[in-house]
Design an enzyme around this catalytic site. Structure first.
Site, short mmCIF file in Angstrom:
data_model
loop_
_atom_site.label_atom_id
_atom_site.label_comp_id
_atom_site.label_asym_id
_atom_site.label_seq_id
_atom_site.Cartn_x
_atom_site.Cartn_y
_atom_site.Cartn_z
CG HIS A 15 -0.37 0.30 2.53
ND1 HIS A 15 -1.13 0.58 3.64
CD2 HIS A 15 0.92 0.37 2.94
CE1 HIS A 15 -0.34 0.81 4.67
NE2 HIS A 15 0.90 0.68 4.28
CB CYS A 34 3.54 5.21 5.20
SG CYS A 34 4.03 4.14 6.54
CG HIS A 40 5.40 0.53 2.52
ND1 HIS A 40 4.89 1.79 2.29
CD2 HIS A 40 4.76 0.06 3.61
CE1 HIS A 40 4.00 2.07 3.21
NE2 HIS A 40 3.89 1.04 4.04
CG HIS A 42 2.52 -3.27 6.10
ND1 HIS A 42 3.43 -2.91 7.07
CD2 HIS A 42 2.13 -2.12 5.51
CE1 HIS A 42 3.57 -1.60 7.07
NE2 HIS A 42 2.80 -1.08 6.13
CG ASP A 80 -2.43 -13.30 0.16
OD1 ASP A 80 -1.65 -12.67 0.91
OD2 ASP A 80 -2.18 -14.43 -0.29
CG HIS A 81 0.82 -12.31 -2.52
ND1 HIS A 81 0.47 -12.94 -1.34
CD2 HIS A 81 2.15 -12.52 -2.65
CE1 HIS A 81 1.53 -13.52 -0.81
NE2 HIS A 81 2.57 -13.26 -1.58
CD GLU A 125 0.01 -0.34 8.54
OE1 GLU A 125 -0.91 0.06 7.81
OE2 GLU A 125 0.73 0.42 9.22
NI NI Z 1 2.55 0.81 5.51
#
Ligand code: NI
Length: 135
Positions: A15, A34, A40, A42, A80-81, A125
């Site tokens: 995100h 961020c 990036h 998580h 997911d992914h 997160e």
């Molecule tokens: Ni983040």
């Protein structure tokens, strides 16, 4: 007798925290790293807690496997992914903070809980940062 029952699921996603109303400089000040342009990732964890009465016949509030299948079908299989800013129709125009994810996921899951009621939804997160929403 009301008991709380929790199922933990996980997903990996990327995100970027960025509000297009703000300048790049403001976004960097608000969101720090961020806000970096390419995002990036998580390793998210999701704790879904249901409150309900224990069925005296089964000793359970609801079947945790069934709850797990619902969370996967409605949420984690979809995110997911993926890139949360770009790939997910139900996150369009949402800044994908843990807080906002908790609210959006709650609104999707609350009507799907087959027994008892959704009590809380936590989005981790990182192991040290999570948001919790209780409707
Ligand atoms: Ni983040």
């Amino acid at each position: 007798m009301m008991v709380l029952l929790t199922r933990k699921e996980h997903f990996c996603a990327s995100h970027r925290l960025y509000n297009p109303k703000f300048s790049d400089g403001q976004n960097l000040r608000i969101y720090g790293k961020c806000a970096y342009p390419n995002g990036h990732g998580h390793n998210y964890e999701l704790d879904v807690t249901v409150a309900g009465e224990v069925d005296p016949e089964t000793g359970m509030i609801l079947d945790l496997k069934e709850l797990s299948d619902i969370i996967k079908k409605e949420i984690t299989d979809k995110v997911d992914h993926k890139h949360l800013n770009m790939d997910i129709d139900f996150l369009r125009d949402v800044i994908p903070t843990a807080e906002n994810l908790a609210i959006v996921f709650w609104n999707i899951l609350a009507p799907k809980i087959p027994k008892g009621k959704l009590y809380s939804l936590r989005v981790y997160e990182t192991p040290t940062n999570y948001a919790e929403y209780r409707g």
